[in-house]
Every structure is written in structure tokens, then in C-alpha cells.
Write an enzyme that holds these catalytic residues in place. Structure first.
Site, PDB file in Angstrom:
ATOM      1  N   GLY A 343       7.179  -2.612   7.364  1.00 15.78           N
ATOM      2  CA  GLY A 343       6.564  -1.328   7.651  1.00 15.78           C
ATOM      3  C   GLY A 343       6.012  -1.295   9.066  1.00 15.78           C
ATOM      4  N   PRO A 345       3.381  -1.065  12.251  1.00 14.45           N
ATOM      5  CG  PRO A 345       3.408  -1.543  14.518  1.00 14.45           C
ATOM      6  CD  PRO A 345       4.050  -0.685  13.497  1.00 14.45           C
ATOM      7  N   GLY A 346       0.003  -1.903  11.422  1.00  8.87           N
ATOM      8  CA  GLY A 346      -1.240  -1.318  10.945  1.00  8.87           C
ATOM      9  C   GLY A 346      -1.145  -0.675   9.575  1.00  8.87           C
ATOM     10  N   GLY A 348      -1.183  -2.438   6.886  1.00  9.65           N
ATOM     11  CA  GLY A 348      -1.885  -3.316   5.950  1.00  9.65           C
ATOM     12  C   GLY A 348      -1.076  -4.486   5.427  1.00  9.65           C
ATOM     13  CE  LYS A 349       4.056  -4.987   8.599  1.00 10.01           C
ATOM     14  NZ  LYS A 349       3.387  -3.876   9.305  1.00 10.01           N
ATOM     15  CB  THR A 350      -1.379  -9.104   8.357  1.00 11.27           C
ATOM     16  OG1 THR A 350      -0.284  -8.717   9.148  1.00 11.27           O
ATOM     17  CG2 THR A 350      -1.694 -10.549   8.575  1.00 11.27           C
ATOM     18  CB  SER A 663      20.068   9.125  10.849  1.00 11.41           C
ATOM     19  OG  SER A 663      19.204   8.934  11.920  1.00 11.41           O
ATOM     20  CE  LYS A 706      15.026   9.221  10.208  1.00 13.29           C
ATOM     21  NZ  LYS A 706      16.442   9.249   9.836  1.00 13.29           N
TER      22      LYS A 706
HETATM   23  P1  ADP Z   1      -0.040  -4.912   9.707  1.00 10.83           P
HETATM   24  O1  ADP Z   1      -0.015  -6.335   9.324  1.00 10.83           O
HETATM   25  O2  ADP Z   1       0.796  -4.061   8.796  1.00 10.83           O
HETATM   26  O3  ADP Z   1       0.262  -4.648  11.125  1.00 10.83           O
HETATM   27  P2  ADP Z   1      -2.833  -5.142   9.246  1.00 10.83           P
HETATM   28  O4  ADP Z   1      -2.796  -5.794   7.924  1.00 10.83           O
HETATM   29  O5  ADP Z   1      -3.128  -5.945  10.426  1.00 10.83           O
HETATM   30  O6  ADP Z   1      -1.487  -4.355   9.455  1.00 10.83           O
HETATM   31  O7  ADP Z   1      -3.848  -3.946   9.126  1.00 10.83           O
HETATM   32  C1  ADP Z   1      -4.579  -3.430  10.210  1.00 10.83           C
HETATM   33  C2  ADP Z   1      -5.938  -3.048   9.755  1.00 10.83           C
HETATM   34  O8  ADP Z   1      -5.872  -1.910   8.911  1.00 10.83           O
HETATM   35  C3  ADP Z   1      -6.646  -4.101   8.978  1.00 10.83           C
HETATM   36  O9  ADP Z   1      -7.957  -4.200   9.436  1.00 10.83           O
HETATM   37  C4  ADP Z   1      -6.614  -3.612   7.532  1.00 10.83           C
HETATM   38  O10 ADP Z   1      -7.750  -4.011   6.862  1.00 10.83           O
HETATM   39  C5  ADP Z   1      -6.576  -2.119   7.705  1.00 10.83           C
HETATM   40  N1  ADP Z   1      -5.851  -1.470   6.620  1.00 10.83           N
HETATM   41  C6  ADP Z   1      -4.528  -1.243   6.590  1.00 10.83           C
HETATM   42  N2  ADP Z   1      -4.173  -0.632   5.440  1.00 10.83           N
HETATM   43  C7  ADP Z   1      -5.295  -0.455   4.735  1.00 10.83           C
HETATM   44  C8  ADP Z   1      -5.585   0.127   3.451  1.00 10.83           C
HETATM   45  N3  ADP Z   1      -4.633   0.636   2.679  1.00 10.83           N
HETATM   46  N4  ADP Z   1      -6.838   0.114   3.025  1.00 10.83           N
HETATM   47  C9  ADP Z   1      -7.801  -0.411   3.806  1.00 10.83           C
HETATM   48  N5  ADP Z   1      -7.619  -0.952   5.011  1.00 10.83           N
HETATM   49  C10 ADP Z   1      -6.375  -0.984   5.492  1.00 10.83           C
END
Ligand code: ADP
Length: 766
Positions: A343, A345-346, A348-350, A663, A706
Site C-alpha cells: 500500500g 506510504p503511511g 499503517g503497514k509497518t 489503463s 483511483k
Molecule cells: P507505512 O509503513 O505504511 O508507511 P506506518 O506504519 O509507518 O506506515 O504509519 C505511519 C504512521 O501512521 C504511524 O505513526 C501509524 O501509527 C499511523 N497510522 C497509520 N494507519 C493508522 C491507523 N489506521 N490508525 C492509527 N494510526 C495509523
């Protein structure tokens, strides 16, 4: 006269032979009588005993008379002289009749010589028995024999001679030579006995020494431990390592390697060049956890609670994780399928990886693979290199301090190949359940069991992940958040965390919902919440400054004063244009940051029918344009001639990936059709879909992203391939509510929705 066959016996003249009564009875059919004469014949092989034949016997035997008969089932024959076997006959009842003649010796052994030899042999035997259990019995036993033959026959059971060797003595015609042969046999037997006696006593000593040594070692260890405990400050580094090696539960191979290098370290002394390397290695090896952690039963409800607490939304992802935990519980395993979170960035994957660790009550470690080009980054450098280090995976295991952490391998899509080997194949070894129980890092050089590690990989896209690696993993999509979800995430998670991080309480700062809304729409442009998190952090930091400076107790952030807090200009959003121009059509693109809208622009210039493409180049895109041109020519034959004396220029702005070519199929076609028919397509209509040469609209990927981008940009209507209709269930409700989604089957439908029907006057060439 009774005839008795014998095998493997030392049969000699002038000796006593002891035999079983039973043998006599089977051969003659009656009991032995005292003084009765017998002939002893020697069998050639033991086999012959079963079926006696004419030639079963050697030609020389011995004759004698029964001298003793014992109740206990045995009798003795006192032999006299040797005989030649002249003839032999077998009676029907099994008895043997032998016709023999006396065989004379060619050389006599003088009686005094015999006496002397007998005396010497007896003395040697008695000497040998000294200090053994037979010492007392040996003299009376030997006293009963008066000839050398007697002594030899008595010792025969202990002699190391073959059946043939024994017969050879009997067959010797010289009595002198016979005596020499017997002496040799007796003395040899004694020598062998002495050797083995000495041997066993040497072995005994060795064994005692060994036991003593290990006892002393144990004692020393114990004392050393006591000393170490009394003066921990005096424990040397080497000693410390030694203790750690002993305490760690290393596998056999690792233990051997550690012991080997420890010995080398002890020998090297402290100033050698190798010392540092050896020390670091042993330090690393002993700081790893070699203990197998027991599999723990995980309470699913509790795990679900943990996941809910940490992350808002992400229902599908959480469900999938709970399934995995359930399976692990059932199978009593510590790991299951390898999950790949994909997905923007940001999203919540990590951080959800961290929550999984929390839910499983296990350690969490993260390994970043972004930009890793060298295989050694993953598998370690060989120890022979100066400055060699373990790979990132083993390094992370060491940091976790356990053998079963939850390990997040971040950005597997950013691994790249180089001349230094293929890091992806090294990663395959780490992840493959078939191989990873004996993963051997080059630096460690001994296998380590990674099979209990719970692996999670993350990536922005699966496109760049090598196929074999992708096959091992189960892909879980993170679709990005809608503004409403972002709002919830900001209010529930990001803002409270940011406030806590800078030490601000809820009484000191309040942020209105409208302000959060404004941050989402005007200060961030992303599929995830990373930017949003940064804005929240900035906001709290500037609030902190105000609070410390004492400007008012309770601060309130509203859309009006937001800009002061964030100290940045609102982001200019790519919103749909107001005016519509023929040749420009709104498309939707999938990007690593989520989705985006883009305008495909087409223009005719005077020329010779060439096609010019700018912006995103790439073969796929070029092909898509060709296809679009053909379709338009076919659809509007009366306009086809414009392509002959004009060049067609297509501009695809960057932001789309070259892969987006297909696409953008219907968008390209519509743009060209719009241009040559002079129809302006409203820019609030966006579209995405591949197209076939027959004008059918075929499905595309990344629809949720999209559509989210379309809604963000203010698009009103979106044309999607009819086959993508099922994907709509993955799209957030609030997105669907604000868009008119029109599934389309073919190009005709697209054109009719866009109003491209009647050919208009040709757009003027520039
Ligand atoms: P990714 O690994 O996908 O790039 P991160 O896991 O680093 O994203 O997430 C970035 C920030 O956003 C983190 O501080 C995370 O806690 C927050 N975050 C992302 N998704 C959620 C969610 N669904 N609920 C609460 N916090 C979230």
C-alpha cells in the site's frame, strides 16, 4: 576298538585327551570301558562330522587307551603312539571301523630333554599366573602333567592356533621338532597373554586419569565461578565469553565453532590483529538467543482488542491477521504464511506489524531493505573480510534477544540487483520455510533456526518484487484512507500521540474538528496519513512554544489560525478544471503514493502523420497511443484523413507510471476522439479502463485508490470498466456517495456519455 573323530583339538602322542562320554556313545552305541583301546582320528573340516566319508579324515591319527571315566559325563584317553590310517569302513549302524598301522618317529626326544622342557614350560606358566586369580591353583594343576605334550594339551584351549596348525604338529615325524613346535606355541601364548594383561592395566590407568582430570576440571570451574561471583569486576573478557558460551543453548555446530574460536582467542593473546575479530564474533554469537521459545496460546479476543486499540479501520487486514493467529493456535506454531502488506506510504503497514507483535506478546524488530543492493547486507560478510559484519536479518535477531520475534522486512520492493549478488535470492532463503530452519549467515558460518520468526514484509507496489519472492508471500492490500477515516485517525491516534510526545495536556490545547478537516484537505495530499502525522507534530510543537512563552493557558486551533500554527502555505490541489477544452480528458492514475488524477492532452499540428508523445515515455504507452489512434480512425472514418497531413501530439503528464499506459486506454482514445470531433468533454468526468481493438473496455487495477483520488479532486462522474464493478465493495462508502460511478462496456458507451457523437468541424490545426 572304538574310533572317535575329533575336530580342532591338539591331539598328541604321550598326552591326555579329555572327551565327552556322550560322544563315545553316539559313535559306538555303548558306554566306554576302562583300559579299552581307542583310535582318535582327525577330521579335515568340521562339516564332515555330519556325514562321514572315506576321505573325511587326515591320514595320521593317534591311538591310546581310556584312563579315566567320570560320572559327570566325561572320560580321558591316555595316548601312546601315532598311527597311519590305512583303511576305514562304515558299519550300517553308524560305527566306524579303522585299520591302522603304527607310525614311527624319525627322531627321538631324549627323556631328560623332555623333562627339562616340561619343567621350563611349567615354570613359565607359573610365573605368568603370579598376581592373577589363578596363582594359587596353578601349581597343583601343573603338577599332574609329566610330559611337554601333556602341558601343551592342557593349555590348548587358550592357544591361538588354527585346526590345520594343530594337525601339523601331530603330522611332524621328528619328536624333537614336535617338541620345539609345542614350546613355540606355549611361549607365544604366554607372550600374548602378558601383552594383553599389560594392555588392560594401561587402559585402566588411562581411564583413571581421565576421570580424575574431568573431576579436577569440574572442581576448577566451580571454584572459578565462586571467585567470579565474589569479584565480578575481575572477571576477564575471555572468561566472560567462556561462561556465556556455556550458558547459551547453542546447537552442536555453533558450540563447536565457538569453542574453536575461543581457544584461538586464548592463544592469540590480547595484542594480535585477530583478537578483535574473534572477540566480536564470539560476542555476537553469544548474544544471540539460542533458546527455542515455547509456542503460546493466544487469546483471540484479546489480540483483536490490541489491534483495534492501535489502528483505526483496516478491517480486512485485521481479519486476515486474526485468521493467521487462529491457525497458529490450532497448529501450535509460531509462524504461518509470510504476509506482504502492500500500500501507499503511511497507511499503517509497518506500525500494524508492531501491533501484531503486541497482540502475540512477542518481540518486534524492523529491518529496512530500502536500497539494499548487496547480498551481504542480508546474508552477512564472510569473516575473513576486515570489518565483516552479520547480515541485517541476524543483526535484527540479535537485537530482539529472542529466537521468535515478529520481524517486519520493510520495503521489499526496493531491493535491487547489483554486481554484488542478488539480495532477493538471499531473502528467499530467509523466508522459505523449507530452508530457513538452517539459515547460515556468512559471518556466523553456523546455522541458525529462523523457522519460529513471524515474518511480515511491506511494499508500496508488487511490480518490482521478483516473482519467486512474491510467490512465497501472501499479499494483503492497504488501500489508503478516506478523508473521514483520516479525520478519525487524526483525532483518535495522531493528535493524542503528538500531544503526549511534547508534553501538552488536553486542557492546554484543543484542536477543532474543522481544523483537522482543513489539515487533511488543504495541507496534505496523500493516500496514507504520514503527512497528516507530521502536521500534527508541527502543530503540537508550535503550541508548546506558545504555552512555554505563557501566551494564554488554553489554546484552540481553528481553520482560521491553522496557518500560523503550521507555518506553511496550503497545498495547491490538482482539482478538476472549470472549463472544458476539446482534446483534454481527465484520467485516473495509480501511483505509489495512492491515486491521482491526470489530464491527457491531445493536439494536432501541421505535419506528416507522425505521432509525438511527451511526458511519460515507454513502449507500453506508445502502443496504447497507436491503439487509440486506430480506434478513432475506425470509429470516425470521415475524419481519418486529418492524420495524414497533421502530426498528433499526445502529452501524458508525469505522475502516472509508464505502466499506466493500458489503463489509460479509454482516456487516450476519448482525448483523441474529442480533439478530432471538436467535442469538449467535461473535466468533471474522469475515466479509467483498458481497451481492446474491438472497442471493449477491459478491467484495470487499483480502483479504490483511483476513486479516492477522483473524489478528492472534485470529480463528479467516473467511468469504470464493467468488469471492475466487484471492486467497488472495497471502496469506502463516503467515496461512493460523492461520485457517480458508471460502469461501461465499450467505447460507444464512453463516447455517448461524453457527448462525442456527431462529428463537429475539425479542430483547427495550430
Ligand atoms: P507505512 O509503513 O505504511 O508507511 P506506518 O506504519 O509507518 O506506515 O504509519 C505511519 C504512521 O501512521 C504511524 O505513526 C501509524 O501509527 C499511523 N497510522 C497509520 N494507519 C493508522 C491507523 N489506521 N490508525 C492509527 N494510526 C495509523
Amino acid at each position: 576298538m572304538a574310533v572317535l573323530p575329533l575336530y580342532d583339538a591338539l591331539v598328541l602322542p604321550d598326552a591326555t585327551v579329555y572327551l565327552k562320554t556322550e560322544r563315545f556313545e553316539t559313535m559306538t552305541g555303548r558306554a566306554p570301558r576302562m583300559e579299552e583301546r581307542v583310535t582318535l582320528l582327525i577330521l579335515k573340516t568340521e562339516q564332515e562330522r555330519k556325514e562321514l566319508k572315506q576321505d573325511s579324515f587326515y591320514p595320521i591319527g593317534v591311538s591310546g587307551a581310556i584312563s579315566e571315566i567320570h560320572e559327570e559325563g566325561w572320560f580321558a584317553v591316555k595316548t601312546r603312539g601315532r598311527v597311519n590310517l590305512d583303511e576305514i569302513a562304515f558299519a550300517p549302524d553308524g560305527r566306524i571301523e579303522a585299520y591302522t598301522s603304527r607310525r614311527e618317529d624319525t627322531e627321538e626326544l631324549p627323556p631328560q630333554e623332555n623333562e627339562r622342557k616340561t619343567r621350563d614350560a611349567k615354570r613359565a606358566l607359573m610365573d605368568f599366573s603370579k598376581g592373577t586369580q589363578w596363582e594359587a591353583a596353578s601349581k597343583p594343576w601343573l603338577d599332574q602333567f609329566d610330559t611337554l605334550s601333556d602341558v601343551a594339551a592342557a593349555c590348548a584351549p587358550w592357544m591361538d592356533a588354527t585346526h590345520e596348525e594343530k594337525y601339523a604338529i601331530l603330522a611332524e615325524d621328528s619328536a624333537v621338532k614336535r617338541a620345539e613346535m609345542l614350546e613355540k606355541l606355549i611361549y607365544e601364548t604366554l607372550e600374548m597373554g602378558k601383552l594383553s594383561q599389560e594392555g588392560s592395566s594401561v587402559r585402566q590407568e588411562d581411564y583413571q586419569k581421565m576421570v580424575r582430570e574431568s573431576a579436577i576440571k569440574k572442581q576448577m570451574e566451580y571454584l572459578q565461578k565462586e571467585l567470579d561471583e565474589m569479584h565480578p569486576e575481575n572477571v576477564s573478557d575471555i572468561r566472560r565469553l567462556e561462561l556465556k558460551i556455556q550458558e547459551s543453548q547453542m546447537n552442536e555446530t555453533a558450540r563447536k565453532e565457538a569453542d574453536k574460536l575461543l581457544n584461538r582467542l586464548k592463544q592469540e593473546g590480547s595484542n594480535s590483529a585477530e583478537t578483535g575479530m574473534l572477540y566480536n564474533y564470539l560476542d555476537f554469537l553469544t548474544s544471540l538467543s539460542w533458546k527455542k521459545e515455547p509456542a503460546q496460546e493466544i487469546d483471540l479476543d484479546e489480540a483483536e482488542k490490541v489491534l483495534e486499540e492501535d489502528h483505526f479501520g483496516l478491517k480486512k487486514v485485521k481479519d486476515r491477521i486474526l485468521q493467521q493467529i487462529a491457525v497458529m493456535n490450532l497448529k501450535k506454531q509460531q509462524s504461518g504464511s509470510i504476509l506482504l502488506f502492500v500500500g501507499a506510504p503511511g497507511t499503517g503497514k509497518t506500525s500494524i506489524g508492531q501491533s501484531i507483535a503486541k497482540a502475540l506478546k512477542r518481540q518486534y524488530v524492523r529491518v529496512s531493505l530500502g536500497g539494499v543492493r548487496d547480498e551481504a547486507d542480508i546474508r552477512g560478510h564472510r569473516r575473513t573480510y576486515i570489518g565483516a559484519m552479520p547480515g541485517r536479518v541476524m543483526d535484527a535477531i540479535q537485537k530482539s534477544g529472542v529466537s521468535n520475534p515478529v520481524m517486519v522486512l520493510d520495503e521489499v520492493d526496493k531491493l535491487s540487483m547489483s554486481y554484488n549478488g542478488d539480495p532477493a535470492s538471499a531473502l528467499l532463503e530467509v523466508l522459505d520455510p523449507e530452508q530457513n530452519s538452517t539459515f547460515t549467515d556468512h559471518y556466523m558460518n553456523v546455522p541458525y533456526d529462523l523457522s519460529d520468526v513471524f515474518f511480515i514484509c511491506t511494499a508500496n507496489t508488487v511490480d518490482t518484487i521478483p516473482e519467486p519472492l512474491l510467490n512465497r508471500m501472501e499479499v494483503i492490500q492497504f488501500q489508503g484512507y478516506t478523508p473521514i477515516e483520516k479525520q478519525q485517525i487524526a483525532l483518535r491516534h495522531l493528535l493524542p500521540k503528538a500531544m503526549e510526545a511534547v508534553g501538552i495536556t488536553a486542557e492546554q490545547l484543543s484542536v477543532s474538528e474543522e481544523a483537522v478537516q482543513a489539515i487533511i484537505t488543504d495541507y496534505t495530499r496523500e493516500g496514507g496519513v504520514r503527512g497528516l502525522k507530521k502536521r500534527m507534530d508541527t502543530l503540537c510543537r508550535s503550541a508548546a512554544v506558545r504555552i512555554v512563552r505563557g501566551r494564554g493557558d488554553a489554546l484552540c486551533v481553528t481553520p482560521e489560525n491553522l496557518r500560523e500554527y503550521l507555518d506553511m502555505r496550503p497545498i495547491h490541489h490538482r482539482n478538476v478544471r472549470e472549463n472544458a477544452v476539446p482534446g483534454i480528458v481527465t484520467g485516473l492514475a495509480w501511483t505509489a503514493a495512492g491515486g491521482d488524477i491526470l489530464y491527457i492532452e491531445a493536439m494536432l499540428t501541421k505535419g506528416s502523420g507522425q505521432i509525438v508523445i511527451t511526458g511519460q515515455l515507454g513502449d507500453v504507452m506508445k502502443e496504447s497511443v497507436r491503439l487509440a489512434v486506430s480506434l478513432v480512425k475506425h470509429r470516425f472514418p470521415e475524419r481519418a484523413s486529418v492524420f495524414e497531413d497533421h502530426d498528433l501530439h499526445i502529452h501524458v503528464p508525469d505522475g502516472a507510471t509508464p505502466k499506466d499506459g493500458p489503463s489509460a486506454g479509454i482516456t487516450l482514445t476519448t482525448a483523441i476522439a474529442s480533439l478530432i470531433t471538436g467535442t469538449a468533454v467535461p473535466s468533471t468526468i474522469a475515466m479509467t479502463g483498458e481497451i481492446s481493438l474491438r472497442g471493449e473496455v477491459t478491467p484495470i487495477g487499483g480502483l479504490p485508490e483511483k476513486l479516492m483520488a477522483a473524489q478528492r479532486a472534485g470529480v463528479k462522474q467516473v467511468l469504470i470498466p464493467i468488469d471492475n464493478e466487484d471492486d467497488l465493495q472495497d471502496v469506502a462508502k463516503e467515496v461512493l456517495e460523492q461520485l457517480e460511478i458508471t460502469p461501461v462496456r465499450d467505447l460507444n458507451e464512453v463516447f455517448s456519455i461524453c457527448g462525442i457523437m456527431e462529428p463537429q468541424p475539425v479542430a483547427k490545426a495550430v
